[in-house]
Scaffold this motif. Sequence first.
Motif, PDB file in Angstrom:
ATOM      1  N   ILE A   1      -6.286   2.002   3.125  1.00 34.78           N
ATOM      2  CA  ILE A   1      -6.428   2.145   4.574  1.00 34.78           C
ATOM      3  C   ILE A   1      -7.489   1.189   5.103  1.00 34.78           C
ATOM      4  CG2 ILE A   1      -7.142   3.711   6.424  1.00 34.78           C
ATOM      5  CD1 ILE A   1      -5.943   6.006   4.730  1.00 34.78           C
ATOM      6  N   LEU A   2      -8.606   1.083   4.385  1.00 32.63           N
ATOM      7  CA  LEU A   2      -9.686   0.188   4.807  1.00 32.63           C
ATOM      8  C   LEU A   2      -9.217  -1.257   4.837  1.00 32.63           C
ATOM      9  CD1 LEU A   2     -12.625  -0.459   5.492  1.00 32.63           C
ATOM     10  CD2 LEU A   2     -13.122  -0.458   3.035  1.00 32.63           C
ATOM     11  N   ARG A   3      -8.454  -1.655   3.817  1.00 37.21           N
ATOM     12  CA  ARG A   3      -7.990  -3.047   3.761  1.00 37.21           C
ATOM     13  C   ARG A   3      -7.060  -3.358   4.929  1.00 37.21           C
ATOM     14  NH1 ARG A   3      -5.335  -5.259  -1.692  1.00 37.21           N
ATOM     15  NH2 ARG A   3      -3.807  -3.665  -1.165  1.00 37.21           N
TER      16      ARG A   3
ATOM     17  N   LEU B   1      -7.892   5.594   0.314  1.00 39.31           N
ATOM     18  CA  LEU B   1      -8.871   5.217   1.343  1.00 39.31           C
ATOM     19  C   LEU B   1      -9.131   3.714   1.327  1.00 39.31           C
ATOM     20  CD1 LEU B   1     -11.420   8.156   0.988  1.00 39.31           C
ATOM     21  CD2 LEU B   1      -9.791   7.780   2.855  1.00 39.31           C
ATOM     22  N   ARG B   2      -9.130   3.130   0.131  1.00 38.77           N
ATOM     23  CA  ARG B   2      -9.337   1.685   0.011  1.00 38.77           C
ATOM     24  C   ARG B   2      -8.177   0.927   0.658  1.00 38.77           C
ATOM     25  NH1 ARG B   2     -10.076   0.092  -5.909  1.00 38.77           N
ATOM     26  NH2 ARG B   2     -11.975   1.320  -5.604  1.00 38.77           N
TER      27      ARG B   2
ATOM     28  N   ASP C   1      -6.806 -10.890  -3.650  1.00 42.95           N
ATOM     29  CA  ASP C   1      -6.016 -10.103  -2.700  1.00 42.95           C
ATOM     30  C   ASP C   1      -4.796 -10.889  -2.232  1.00 42.95           C
ATOM     31  OD1 ASP C   1      -7.630  -7.824  -2.621  1.00 42.95           O
ATOM     32  OD2 ASP C   1      -8.928  -8.654  -1.072  1.00 42.95           O
TER      33      ASP C   1
ATOM     34  N   ARG D   1      -7.143  -1.922   7.865  1.00 45.13           N
ATOM     35  CA  ARG D   1      -7.985  -2.002   9.067  1.00 45.13           C
ATOM     36  C   ARG D   1      -8.703  -3.346   9.129  1.00 45.13           C
ATOM     37  NH1 ARG D   1     -11.477   3.381   9.940  1.00 45.13           N
ATOM     38  NH2 ARG D   1     -11.982   2.200  11.825  1.00 45.13           N
ATOM     39  N   GLN D   2      -9.145  -3.833   7.973  1.00 42.58           N
ATOM     40  CA  GLN D   2      -9.817  -5.132   7.936  1.00 42.58           C
ATOM     41  C   GLN D   2      -8.874  -6.251   8.345  1.00 42.58           C
ATOM     42  OE1 GLN D   2     -11.198  -5.056   3.860  1.00 42.58           O
ATOM     43  NE2 GLN D   2     -13.269  -4.448   4.460  1.00 42.58           N
TER      44      GLN D   2
ATOM     45  N   SER E   1       0.824  -1.210   0.000  1.00 38.99           N
ATOM     46  CA  SER E   1       0.000   0.000   0.000  1.00 38.99           C
ATOM     47  C   SER E   1       0.856   1.258   0.000  1.00 38.99           C
ATOM     48  CB  SER E   1      -0.924   0.012   1.229  1.00 38.99           C
ATOM     49  OG  SER E   1      -1.831  -1.081   1.189  1.00 38.99           O
TER      50      SER E   1
END
Length: 213
Positions: free
Chosen positions: A47-49, A44-45, A65, A51-52, A21
């Motif tokens: 960052i979301l990944r 943003l995507r 992925d 966090r997941q 990332s």
Amino acid sequence: IVRLNFSDGERALYECFAKDSAQKVNAVTGQDKGLQGRAYVHILRAILRLRQICAHGREMLTDEDMKIVEGVSYSNAIDLGDEDDEERPALNDKQAYDMLNLLRESDMDRCWTCKKKIGPKDADSDDDTAGNTAGRNEDTIGYMTPCYQILCPSCIDGFRKEVERKATADNHVVCPLCEQYVRVCFFELSQGKIEEDEEQRAMVRANPKLAKQ
């Protein structure tokens, strides 16, 4: 607040995605253009990944992925030292063509040296570049470094000579474009593979369930 530590496998998974990332964000915010096109969406995507992964491990990641971490197994905890870095590709197909698509959406799909768009040869290509690409596969439209910088076929030879001259004994170099320490190698981008990737993306848009397979 209860703080939970990653297991070795969880940390390896997170760090692989975090590094990937960071390199992508660096690439789409480079060339002194700031954030272009859909760059904000991709950041943003990313960052979301991450966090997941912190919350769910690999549970919410698709098979596609997981291709990013080929050579690192979270599910069966293969020791990261079992395979030499030089034996693994610095970039796999998914990483390279996902990044090229991201660069296109952000209007950053240009050679770092000459600033020309990376794509098929067309009528407005300069005639004086023909000699630089003689003998190359006609399907090749560019090259990508492990840190996601892209160069056109006309500029790759000069750049390759520069980095090989500065390379360390273990075949790594501080990239002169982004200053990241990376292996000296170049992923060859082909028009045929791009078309296959675009067809696959179209299928996923038409049937989102395919993304989870």
